[in-house]
Design an enzyme around this catalytic site. Structure first.
Site, mmCIF file in Angstrom:
data_model
loop_
_atom_site.group_PDB
_atom_site.id
_atom_site.type_symbol
_atom_site.label_atom_id
_atom_site.label_comp_id
_atom_site.label_asym_id
_atom_site.label_seq_id
_atom_site.Cartn_x
_atom_site.Cartn_y
_atom_site.Cartn_z
ATOM 1 C CG HIS A 125 23.380 58.133 -25.430
ATOM 2 N ND1 HIS A 125 23.850 56.920 -25.865
ATOM 3 C CD2 HIS A 125 22.573 58.596 -26.417
ATOM 4 C CE1 HIS A 125 23.358 56.652 -27.061
ATOM 5 N NE2 HIS A 125 22.582 57.655 -27.424
ATOM 6 C CG ASP A 183 14.756 50.003 -29.895
ATOM 7 O OD1 ASP A 183 14.299 51.102 -29.516
ATOM 8 O OD2 ASP A 183 15.962 49.707 -29.802
ATOM 9 C CB ALA A 185 13.395 57.364 -32.928
ATOM 10 C CE LYS A 234 -2.131 58.036 -36.770
ATOM 11 N NZ LYS A 234 -2.385 56.872 -37.645
ATOM 12 N N GLY A 316 11.695 43.447 -34.928
ATOM 13 C CA GLY A 316 12.896 42.923 -34.300
ATOM 14 C C GLY A 316 13.455 41.676 -34.940
#
Length: 357
Positions: A125, A183, A185, A234, A316
Site C-alpha cells: 500500500h 487524484d 479512485a 467508464k 486539487g
C-alpha cells in the site's frame, strides 16, 4: 493529559505528528529512512483532508510489519530497461518508499529523454497517489501515478468484486501556489473511506457507494463487501487500464492476486505501481508553460457559476487549501483516530504528542 473519549476532533502540530508516526514505525523495527517516508506520506494525506489514507492506517501497517507481511528493511532495486523506462522491485517494503524512488527515477529518465516511465512490483500500500505526482510537479514535471490494489470493486454489470479501487493521479505545475492535481479512485469511493471512516464512526453510506454480499445496494458500511465503479462503464474501463499498467506490465499481478491490508498480516500484498514524469522543458519553456496554465485557470475561474456555487474550483484546489490551513493550524484528527494512535503508540512505547487545538 487530554482525555481520549472527547467527541471533538483535535489538531496536532504536523512535525510532531510525523515524528510520532516515524518513532512508532522505528520502534516496530522499520529502518529510519523508510519510517520517515511512510510517516511523511501518511501525515500529508491527513493534511490534504484525505483522512481515509492518513495516519488512521498506521495500526494496520504495524500489524503488517509485526506479522512479517511488510519488509521493514527492504533492498529496493532499480533496473533500467531502456532510455526512458525502468522497473523497481520493492522487495515487499513500504509502498511509499518504492513509489517515491520510482518517481525520482522517472524524473531522472525524463530529464534525459523527455518522458520517464517506471513500473513497480512486489510492493505494498502506498497511500495517496497525489503524494508522488505532486512530488513531481513541485519540481516542474508533469506527474502521473497509479496503483492496483486488492479486489474491492464489482465490474460494470457484475455482482462480485474483481477489480481494485485502482487510483490514478495527475499533477500539473502552475504559476499559482499549488498544482492542478486530479487524484481519484476508479470506483465511486475508495474502500478505505468505508473501512477507515464510515465503519469506525458507524455512519450510513450513500446507496450508490457499495453493495452487500448479494450484490445489492446497501447503506450499512458493515454490510458493504464491494464498491461500484465510477461512472459505470467508464470507471470500470479505467480500473482495467490501471490494473494492466500497474499489475501486468510490472509482472506484480492483477487485483485478484493482491493480498489484503487488513488481514493475513504475515503475507505481503504484492501489488504494483506505475509512475511517469514528463519534463516540460523538453517540450517548451517551463515558465511559459506555467504562465499559460495560469491564463487557462483564469479563463476557468471567469466562467459564470450556477446556483449553489460561488466559484469554479480546480482539481486539487480544496486539498491544497486544506494543506496550507493545516500546516498553520495543525492536523485535524478524528477522536477515533486519536484513540487508536494512542493505543498503537502505547504498544511501542511512544507517546502521542499533546494536541495544539
Amino acid at each position: 493529559m487530554v482525555q481520549s473519549d472527547t467527541n471533538t476532533p483535535r489538531r496536532f502540530e504536523p512535525d510532531q505528528l510525523r515524528e510520532f508516526v516515524g518513532a512508532v514505525l522505528q520502534s516496530g523495527g522499520v529502518v529510519k529512512e523508510h519510517a520517515e517516508q511512510v510517516a511523511h506520506g501518511l501525515v500529508r494525506a491527513d493534511m490534504r483532508g484525505v483522512d481515509s489514507h492518513g495516519v488512521s492506517r498506521l495500526e494496520a501497517y504495524m500489524k503488517k510489519f509485526e506479522g512479517g507481511g511488510f519488509n521493514p528493511d527492504p533492498d529496493i532495486q532499480t533496473h533500467r530497461l531502456g532510455s526512458g523506462s525502468a522497473l523497481v522491485d520493492a522487495d515487499d517494503g513500504p509502498g511509499q518508499s518504492a513509489a517515491l524512488l520510482a518517481m525520482t527515477e522517472a524524473m531522472d529518465l525524463a530529464e534525459e529523454t523527455g518522458v520517464g516511465t517506471v513500473a513497480v512490483r512486489n510492493s505494498n500500500h502506498f497511500g495517496t497517489a497525489a503524494y508522488y505526482t505532486e512530488y513531481a510537479s513541485d519540481r516542474n514535471y508533469l506527474g502521473i501515478a497509479m496503483t492496483n490494489v486488492g479486489s474491492d470493486v464489482i465490474p460494470f454489470g457484475g455482482a462480485t468484486r474483481f477489480l481494485g479501487t485502482n487510483p490514478i493521479s495527475f499533477s500539473v505545475p502552475t504559476d499559482r501556489s499549488f498544482p492542478i492535481t486530479l487524484d481519484m479512485a476508479t470506483s465511486v469511493v475508495a474502500m478505505g473511506k468505508i473501512q477507515e471512516v464510515s465503519r469506525r464512526e458507524d455512519t450510513e453510506i450513500p446507496p450508490e457507494w457499495a453493495v452487500n454480499e448479494h450484490g445489492e445496494p446497501t447503506t450499512d458500511p458493515h454490510e458493504a463487501v464491494a464498491v461500484r465503479p465510477l461512472g459505470g462503464p467508464k470507471g470500470y474501463g479505467l480500473g482495467i487500464m490501471v490494473d494492466v499498467l500497474s499489475g501486468v506490465l510490472s509482472s506484480a499481478g492483477t487485483s485478484p492476486t493482491v493480498g489484503p491490508l487488513y488481514d493475513d498480516f504475515d503475507k505481503p500484498m504484492r501489488l504494483g505501481h506505475f509512475v511517469a514524469a514528463i519534463d516540460i522543458e523538453t517540450f517548451r519553456d517551463t515558465e511559459t508553460f506555467k504562465r499559460e496554465i495560469g491564463e487557462y485557470i483564469d479563463q476557468l475561474k471567469a466562467i459564470e457559476t450556477r446556483d449553489g456555487f460561488d466559484e469554479i474550483r480546480l482539481p486539487g484546489e480544496i486539498e491544497a487549501e486544506q494543506l496550507a490551513q493545516q500546516e498553520e493550524a495543525g492536523v485535524e484528527l478524528r477522536p477515533s483516530t486519536i484513540e487508536r494512535l494512542r493505543s498503537v503508540g502505547g504498544t511501542y512505547g511512544v507517546d502521542l504528542p499533546e494536541p495544539v487545538g
